[in-house]
Scaffold this motif. Structure first.
Motif, short mmCIF file in Angstrom:
data_model
loop_
_atom_site.label_atom_id
_atom_site.label_comp_id
_atom_site.label_asym_id
_atom_site.label_seq_id
_atom_site.Cartn_x
_atom_site.Cartn_y
_atom_site.Cartn_z
N MET A 4 0.93 -0.66 -0.56
CA MET A 4 0.17 -0.04 0.05
C MET A 4 0.45 1.45 -0.35
N ILE A 5 0.56 2.49 -1.02
CA ILE A 5 1.08 3.65 -1.07
C ILE A 5 0.12 4.28 -0.54
N PRO A 6 0.29 5.18 1.18
CA PRO A 6 -0.85 6.16 0.83
C PRO A 6 0.22 7.53 0.57
N ILE A 7 -0.80 8.04 -0.34
CA ILE A 7 -0.47 9.40 -0.81
C ILE A 7 -1.68 11.29 -0.82
N ALA A 8 -0.58 11.83 0.29
CA ALA A 8 -1.37 12.34 1.32
C ALA A 8 -0.87 14.17 0.63
N GLY A 9 -1.58 15.18 1.05
CA GLY A 9 -0.96 16.18 0.18
C GLY A 9 -0.48 16.59 -0.94
N TYR A 10 0.14 17.64 -0.84
CA TYR A 10 0.48 18.62 -2.34
C TYR A 10 0.79 17.74 -3.80
N MET A 11 -0.15 18.21 -4.78
CA MET A 11 0.22 17.12 -5.78
C MET A 11 1.26 17.73 -7.16
N PHE A 12 2.20 17.26 -7.58
CA PHE A 12 2.32 17.90 -8.34
C PHE A 12 3.50 16.75 -9.51
N LYS A 13 3.60 16.32 -10.67
CA LYS A 13 4.31 16.58 -11.18
C LYS A 13 5.64 15.26 -10.83
N GLU A 14 6.26 16.18 -11.00
CA GLU A 14 7.95 15.68 -10.59
C GLU A 14 7.63 14.77 -8.75
N ASP A 21 -5.27 20.81 -3.10
CA ASP A 21 -3.76 19.74 -2.67
C ASP A 21 -3.78 19.79 -4.75
N VAL A 22 -4.03 19.28 -6.02
CA VAL A 22 -4.05 18.97 -7.11
C VAL A 22 -4.60 20.95 -7.63
N VAL A 23 -4.81 21.74 -6.73
CA VAL A 23 -5.46 22.73 -7.04
C VAL A 23 -4.59 23.77 -9.02
N SER A 24 -3.57 23.46 -8.59
CA SER A 24 -1.99 23.91 -9.14
C SER A 24 -1.70 22.66 -10.73
N PHE A 25 -2.44 21.98 -10.23
CA PHE A 25 -2.16 20.32 -11.19
C PHE A 25 -2.87 20.98 -12.51
N ASP A 26 -2.20 20.66 -13.99
CA ASP A 26 -3.00 20.24 -15.11
C ASP A 26 -3.63 18.58 -14.64
N TYR A 27 -5.14 18.78 -14.65
CA TYR A 27 -5.26 17.27 -14.79
C TYR A 27 -4.97 16.39 -15.87
N ASP A 28 -4.83 17.19 -16.96
CA ASP A 28 -4.11 16.09 -17.86
C ASP A 28 -2.93 15.52 -17.41
N ASP A 29 -1.65 16.89 -16.91
CA ASP A 29 -0.50 16.12 -16.88
C ASP A 29 -1.06 15.27 -15.51
N LEU A 30 -2.20 14.98 -14.47
CA LEU A 30 -2.36 14.05 -13.31
C LEU A 30 -2.45 12.72 -14.00
N ALA A 31 -3.76 12.96 -15.25
CA ALA A 31 -3.95 11.36 -15.62
C ALA A 31 -2.65 11.43 -16.24
N CYS A 32 -2.18 11.57 -16.77
CA CYS A 32 -1.32 11.16 -17.89
C CYS A 32 -0.02 10.60 -16.99
N GLU A 33 0.25 10.69 -15.71
CA GLU A 33 1.36 10.73 -15.19
C GLU A 33 0.70 9.61 -13.67
N LEU A 34 -0.66 9.08 -13.82
CA LEU A 34 -1.27 7.86 -13.40
C LEU A 34 -0.93 7.14 -14.50
N SER A 35 -1.76 7.42 -15.65
CA SER A 35 -0.79 6.08 -16.72
C SER A 35 -0.17 5.40 -17.00
N HIS A 36 1.34 6.53 -16.75
CA HIS A 36 2.52 6.20 -16.29
C HIS A 36 2.67 5.58 -15.79
N LEU A 37 2.61 5.47 -14.06
CA LEU A 37 2.61 4.59 -12.63
C LEU A 37 1.68 3.15 -13.22
N ASN A 38 0.30 3.27 -14.01
CA ASN A 38 -0.13 2.25 -14.22
C ASN A 38 0.59 1.22 -15.35
#
Length: 159
Positions: A42-52, A85-102
């Protein structure tokens, strides 16, 4: 000249401290926890999200999987991530990074499961017309129950 050298030493000390604390934050920002379900982390993730940060989580998870070859499932819990926590994160980037992780974990033979997405975040991703193929559950408990059921196990059989 001496004053200048003293300032440079202080500046270097401060840079070293910043680097040290950044390392601590990175280590704590996404701990990898062995689950009660065998071969599952399990990888719990909390807080501010950004591409890096998502890239760092991907790298950390891949390194862990490399040294723990018995891992079959990785459950990423986003319960602690708020809309703010994701207000400044572009949702395209978020989806792209989740796809890369997956996809990167899939190539290692690890099934990625995502839980705890905030409904407003999900709405923003869908509203933006972004399509992401992820296995998701409402919470960690439901994901674990699903994994146990697939393996004809229950919490009682694990004890």
């Amino acid at each position: 000249m001496r004053w200048n050298m003293h300032n440079e030493l202080n500046l270097q000390e401060l840079k070293d401290k910043v680097k040290y604390y950044e390392n601590i934050i990175n280590q704590m920002s996404a701990p990898i926890i062995a689950s009660i379900v065998p071969q599952t982390i399990m990888i719990p993730i909390a807080g501010y999200m950004f591409k890096e940060r998502l890239k760092m989580i991907q790298e950390k998870t891949l390194k862990y999987a490399e040294s723990h070859r018995d891992i079959e499932h990785a459950v990423f819990d986003f319960t602690g991530v708020t809309v703010e926590d994701v207000v400044s994160f572009d949702y395209d980037d978020l989806a792209c990074e989740l796809s890369h992780l997956n996809n990167s974990l899939k190539l290692m033979g690890i099934r990625s499961i995502y839980v705890g997405f905030n409904p407003r975040i999900v709405r923003e991703i869908v509203h933006a017309g972004i399509h992401v193929e992820l296995e998701t559950y409402v919470n960690f408990r439901m994901a674990l129950q699903r994994l146990l059921k697939e393996n004809n196990q229950s919490l009682h059989t694990l004890a």
